[in-house]
Write a protein that holds these residues in place. Structure first.
Motif, PDB file in Angstrom:
ATOM      1  N   TYR A  45     -17.102  -0.959 -28.264  1.00  0.00           N
ATOM      2  CA  TYR A  45     -17.004  -0.497 -29.649  1.00  0.00           C
ATOM      3  C   TYR A  45     -18.113  -1.110 -30.510  1.00  0.00           C
ATOM      4  CZ  TYR A  45     -12.383   1.052 -28.210  1.00  0.00           C
ATOM      5  OH  TYR A  45     -11.347   1.671 -27.558  1.00  0.00           O
ATOM      6  N   THR A  65     -21.790  -2.624 -19.362  1.00  0.00           N
ATOM      7  CA  THR A  65     -21.023  -2.194 -18.191  1.00  0.00           C
ATOM      8  C   THR A  65     -21.639  -2.777 -16.922  1.00  0.00           C
ATOM      9  OG1 THR A  65     -20.413  -0.181 -19.349  1.00  0.00           O
ATOM     10  CG2 THR A  65     -20.157  -0.162 -16.965  1.00  0.00           C
ATOM     11  N   ARG A  72     -13.045   8.756 -30.173  1.00  0.00           N
ATOM     12  CA  ARG A  72     -12.954   7.677 -29.193  1.00  0.00           C
ATOM     13  C   ARG A  72     -13.403   6.345 -29.766  1.00  0.00           C
ATOM     14  NH1 ARG A  72     -16.193  10.088 -25.216  1.00  0.00           N
ATOM     15  NH2 ARG A  72     -15.517  12.250 -25.391  1.00  0.00           N
ATOM     16  N   THR A 123      -6.051   1.340 -10.881  1.00  0.00           N
ATOM     17  CA  THR A 123      -5.499   0.325 -11.784  1.00  0.00           C
ATOM     18  C   THR A 123      -5.427   0.821 -13.223  1.00  0.00           C
ATOM     19  OG1 THR A 123      -7.658  -0.647 -12.195  1.00  0.00           O
ATOM     20  CG2 THR A 123      -6.357  -1.605 -10.420  1.00  0.00           C
ATOM     21  N   GLY A 124      -5.908   2.031 -13.489  1.00  0.00           N
ATOM     22  CA  GLY A 124      -5.813   2.582 -14.836  1.00  0.00           C
ATOM     23  C   GLY A 124      -6.963   2.188 -15.743  1.00  0.00           C
ATOM     24  N   THR A 125      -7.893   1.335 -15.249  1.00  0.00           N
ATOM     25  CA  THR A 125      -9.004   0.961 -16.130  1.00  0.00           C
ATOM     26  C   THR A 125      -9.904   2.163 -16.416  1.00  0.00           C
ATOM     27  OG1 THR A 125     -10.136   0.137 -14.163  1.00  0.00           O
ATOM     28  CG2 THR A 125      -9.069  -1.482 -15.558  1.00  0.00           C
ATOM     29  N   VAL A 180      -4.198  10.431 -26.759  1.00  0.00           N
ATOM     30  CA  VAL A 180      -5.487   9.767 -26.560  1.00  0.00           C
ATOM     31  C   VAL A 180      -6.480  10.656 -25.818  1.00  0.00           C
ATOM     32  CG1 VAL A 180      -4.489   7.453 -26.622  1.00  0.00           C
ATOM     33  CG2 VAL A 180      -4.807   8.580 -24.424  1.00  0.00           C
ATOM     34  N   TYR A 235     -15.806  -7.387 -22.990  1.00  0.00           N
ATOM     35  CA  TYR A 235     -16.341  -6.114 -22.502  1.00  0.00           C
ATOM     36  C   TYR A 235     -15.801  -4.965 -23.347  1.00  0.00           C
ATOM     37  CZ  TYR A 235     -17.137  -2.034 -19.563  1.00  0.00           C
ATOM     38  OH  TYR A 235     -17.500  -0.796 -19.102  1.00  0.00           O
ATOM     39  N   THR A 288     -10.976   6.590 -22.796  1.00  0.00           N
ATOM     40  CA  THR A 288     -10.520   6.755 -24.183  1.00  0.00           C
ATOM     41  C   THR A 288     -11.420   5.986 -25.145  1.00  0.00           C
ATOM     42  OG1 THR A 288      -9.047   4.823 -24.221  1.00  0.00           O
ATOM     43  CG2 THR A 288      -8.114   6.886 -23.405  1.00  0.00           C
ATOM     44  N   THR A 289     -12.395   5.246 -24.618  1.00  0.00           N
ATOM     45  CA  THR A 289     -13.311   4.466 -25.461  1.00  0.00           C
ATOM     46  C   THR A 289     -14.636   5.212 -25.627  1.00  0.00           C
ATOM     47  OG1 THR A 289     -14.474   3.315 -23.683  1.00  0.00           O
ATOM     48  CG2 THR A 289     -12.352   2.394 -24.338  1.00  0.00           C
ATOM     49  N   SER A 340      -3.867  -2.410 -17.707  1.00  0.00           N
ATOM     50  CA  SER A 340      -5.070  -1.867 -17.078  1.00  0.00           C
ATOM     51  C   SER A 340      -6.265  -2.663 -17.553  1.00  0.00           C
ATOM     52  CB  SER A 340      -5.226  -0.388 -17.406  1.00  0.00           C
ATOM     53  OG  SER A 340      -5.170  -0.205 -18.791  1.00  0.00           O
ATOM     54  N   ARG A 385     -10.606   1.468  -7.233  1.00  0.00           N
ATOM     55  CA  ARG A 385      -9.799   0.510  -7.985  1.00  0.00           C
ATOM     56  C   ARG A 385      -9.777   0.861  -9.466  1.00  0.00           C
ATOM     57  NH1 ARG A 385     -11.580  -5.463  -7.020  1.00  0.00           N
ATOM     58  NH2 ARG A 385     -11.751  -5.422  -4.761  1.00  0.00           N
ATOM     59  N   GLU A 386     -10.923   1.299  -9.992  1.00  0.00           N
ATOM     60  CA  GLU A 386     -10.954   1.703 -11.403  1.00  0.00           C
ATOM     61  C   GLU A 386      -9.962   2.837 -11.645  1.00  0.00           C
ATOM     62  OE1 GLU A 386     -13.029   0.793 -14.123  1.00  0.00           O
ATOM     63  OE2 GLU A 386     -14.912   0.071 -13.284  1.00  0.00           O
ATOM     64  N   GLU A 410      -8.959   5.346 -16.705  1.00  0.00           N
ATOM     65  CA  GLU A 410      -8.296   6.141 -17.741  1.00  0.00           C
ATOM     66  C   GLU A 410      -8.524   5.514 -19.117  1.00  0.00           C
ATOM     67  OE1 GLU A 410      -4.331   7.589 -17.023  1.00  0.00           O
ATOM     68  OE2 GLU A 410      -3.654   6.793 -18.944  1.00  0.00           O
ATOM     69  N   ARG A 411      -8.411   4.183 -19.161  1.00  0.00           N
ATOM     70  CA  ARG A 411      -8.589   3.507 -20.425  1.00  0.00           C
ATOM     71  C   ARG A 411     -10.032   3.588 -20.912  1.00  0.00           C
ATOM     72  NH1 ARG A 411      -6.090  -2.280 -21.206  1.00  0.00           N
ATOM     73  NH2 ARG A 411      -5.805  -2.194 -23.423  1.00  0.00           N
ATOM     74  N   LEU A 412     -10.978   3.380 -19.991  1.00  0.00           N
ATOM     75  CA  LEU A 412     -12.384   3.453 -20.376  1.00  0.00           C
ATOM     76  C   LEU A 412     -12.707   4.824 -20.962  1.00  0.00           C
ATOM     77  CD1 LEU A 412     -14.279   1.751 -17.406  1.00  0.00           C
ATOM     78  CD2 LEU A 412     -13.952   0.875 -19.717  1.00  0.00           C
ATOM     79  N   ARG A 416     -20.669  -6.350 -16.769  1.00  0.00           N
ATOM     80  CA  ARG A 416     -19.261  -6.500 -16.391  1.00  0.00           C
ATOM     81  C   ARG A 416     -19.089  -6.362 -14.875  1.00  0.00           C
ATOM     82  NH1 ARG A 416     -15.881  -2.496 -14.112  1.00  0.00           N
ATOM     83  NH2 ARG A 416     -16.486  -0.968 -15.686  1.00  0.00           N
ATOM     84  N   ARG A 429     -12.272  13.592 -17.628  1.00  0.00           N
ATOM     85  CA  ARG A 429     -11.626  12.818 -18.672  1.00  0.00           C
ATOM     86  C   ARG A 429     -10.118  13.071 -18.686  1.00  0.00           C
ATOM     87  NH1 ARG A 429     -14.359   9.899 -22.385  1.00  0.00           N
ATOM     88  NH2 ARG A 429     -16.461  10.618 -22.125  1.00  0.00           N
ATOM     89  N   LEU A 467     -17.320   4.779 -24.310  1.00  0.00           N
ATOM     90  CA  LEU A 467     -18.132   4.798 -23.079  1.00  0.00           C
ATOM     91  C   LEU A 467     -18.352   6.229 -22.588  1.00  0.00           C
ATOM     92  CD1 LEU A 467     -18.181   2.648 -20.031  1.00  0.00           C
ATOM     93  CD2 LEU A 467     -16.944   4.771 -19.688  1.00  0.00           C
TER      94      LEU A 467
END
Ligand SMILES: Nc1ncnc2c1ncn2[C@@H]1O[C@H](COP(=O)(O)OP(=O)(O)OP(=O)(O)O)[C@@H](O)[C@H]1O
Ligand SMILES: [Mg+2]
Lengths: 246, 242
Positions: free
Chosen positions: A100, B6, A71, B76-78, A48, A95, B84-85, A82, B72-73, B80-82, B9, B239, B87
């Protein structure tokens, strides 16, 4: 299609992957199996594009892993859930859908698909462990990805839910999605089109579940897994003694 | 588009946390009231200090809130996940800047309202300018908080950055010792700290009926510091991680 070539990843002082190569075909479900600490999560992070790599290449759908155009097409479920604990399930899904460019109604549907229709308005902090993992899964599925990378997606789920979720992964693959799933459950491994067996960062099998069983000389995938992992372990031990003797 | 989602959110997260919202509104008001009683009968001194505090509270509070939120972002891994999107990193950083800027605007308006109408604060200049400077200061706190969170791995570490970043700025901004009475080297340090300019801008509003050129220049300097901190924060937002 995911292609990994000569991948070298060093984390801390450990070389986790050392010249790792494999490929994951489009429109199929590929299972990633291996002992705890063998490098499954590390490989997925490289796919990823969030893992620092020391050498080698990872190509996904023809582009370098982590590139901007990819992405839009990737969904990643991290091993630990997460998502935002201080938002509701629905707000989380909406969100991630919005990232996307997808609308709220679609997000709400995905929340129902993972069996959280009744908990949609609950704060994630107030969910049970299994519900929380499914909320996280919903956020990986919500972007209609062409490549789905799922790190132990069914941990903590009951057998009925597990069956339903696997039904969804299979359906996604049938629709052309490339699915890479890690798991420790052999019953799930049996439902994959192909298996990648990884041990201490090295690929020790890349085949269909039937062929893996045949190679190990058993019809039980659990037994096959144990035999392949242990045999290799003994080979290594023998090699180490031999080297020490020389 | 992603930036707007964002921002929403982050504000949504704040909305679910009622107690934090309560604290954001109540704490500055309580502290100003405390000052009011401390300087009972010394109106000029109260005007001087309360005005500066209206600018300093939002800076400190938003610095703390942001550095913890961003940490916290990360943990908590958010984050890392964001990453991959689709964003972009700027979507996230500006999202925080705008969301907490909005929160700070509400906070500063209420605190200023209480200070002017209930506690009898008086300034020559327009109270709206005080709110504007306070919000700019809050956004500076957000930007520095985003940057500081990159250097903390735990909440314990993150809160320790507050005294490191905020207290020297407060000590040297001219509140305790007038800047022209400081030793040369202290003044030189004070010259490069953004809060110094924010405080000077507030003092200008205190002294003059119309917005002065110095005030606008100072506000511009603080805004420049915000941009610098955001650029630095975006450089720390890698990243790929080990
Ligand atoms: N951040 C890190 N820093 C240093 N080493 C790490 C880090 N993360 C993981 N490792 C090490 O890398 C190796 C591979 O970890 P990885 O998470 O990829 O394993 P895994 O196959 O996913 O295991 P599990 O089945 O337990 O999830 C482990 O030995 C682990 O200790
Ligand atoms: Mg793992």
């Amino acid at each position: 299609m995911i292609e990994v070539k000569d991948l070298v990843v060093v984390r801390g002082r450990r070389t986790v992957l050392d010249g790792f190569s494999c490929s994951v075909p489009t429109g199929s479900v590929t299972g990633l199996l291996g002992p705890s600490g063998s490098g499954k999560t590390t490989l997925m992070r490289a796919v990823v594009g969030v893992q620092k790599v020391k050498g080698g290449t990872v190509t996904v759908l023809g582009s370098a892993a982590g590139s901007a155009e990819l992405r839009k097409k990737i969904g990643y479920l991290t091993q630990a859930p997460s998502i935002y604990a201080d938002l509701t399930v629905r707000e989380n899904a909406r969100y991630f859908a919005a990232l996307y460019g997808l609308e709220a109604a679609h997000a709400d549907q995905v929340v129902r698909d993972v069996g959280l229709g009744d908990a949609a308005r609950q704060l994630v902090a107030d969910l049970s462990g299994g519900q929380r993992s499914r909320a996280s899964l919903a956020c990986a599925l919500v972007g209609k990805p062409e490549v789905l990378v799922l790190d132990e997606p069914t941990v903590g789920q009951d057998p009925v839910l597990r069956d339903e979720l696997w039904g969804q992964f299979r359906a996604a693959a049938a629709a052309g999605t490339t699915v890479l799933v890690s798991s420790h459950v052999m019953d799930e491994a049996n439902r994959c089109d192909r298996l990648l067996l990884i041990r201490q960062g090295a690929l020790i099998a890349d085949d269909t579940p039937a062929a893996v069983k045949a190679a190990a000389g058993t019809d039980d995938l659990d037994a096959a897994f144990l035999r392949l992992i242990r045999d290799r372990g003994e080979d290594d031990a023998a090699l180490a003694t031999k080297e020490a003797g020389e | 588009m992603i930036l707007a989602h964002t921002t929403r959110r982050i504000l949504g997260q704040l909305r679910h946390d009622r107690r934090t919202v309560g604290l954001l509104v109540v704490v500055p008001v309580l502290l100003l009231t405390l000052l009011y009683f401390m300087y009972d009968g010394q109106e000029q001194l109260f005007d001087h200090i309360a005005l500066i505090m209206l600018g300093i509270f939002p800076f400190i509070i938003m610095f703390l809130v942001t550095s913890i939120a961003m940490l916290r972002e990360r943990t908590t891994g958010t984050l890392e996940r964001l990453l991959t999107t689709p964003l972009k990193r700027t979507d996230l950083l500006f999202g925080y800047g705008i969301a907490f800027g909005v929160a700070a605007a509400i906070q500063a308006s209420i605190a200023s309202g209480v200070a002017y109408w209930l506690l009898g604060l008086s300034t020559q200049g327009n109270p709206a300018l005080v709110v504007l400077i306070a919000v700019t200061n809050a956004v500076l706190g957000v930007a520095l908080g985003l940057l500081a969170s990159a250097f903390a791995r735990t909440e314990f570490q993150a809160v320790q950055f507050m005294p490191v970043i905020a207290i020297p700025q407060i000590l040297l901004c001219g509140l305790f010792v007038a800047r022209d009475q400081m030793a040369g080297w202290l003044q030189a340090i004070s010259d490069v700290l953004p809060l110094t300019y924010a405080v000077e801008a507030l003092q200008e509003v205190g002294k003059y009926t119309d917005a002065t050129a110095t005030m606008w220049r100072d506000l511009g300097i603080v805004a420049g510091a915000v941009v610098l901190a955001l650029v630095a924060a975006s450089l720390t937002l890698r990243r790929r991680t080990a």
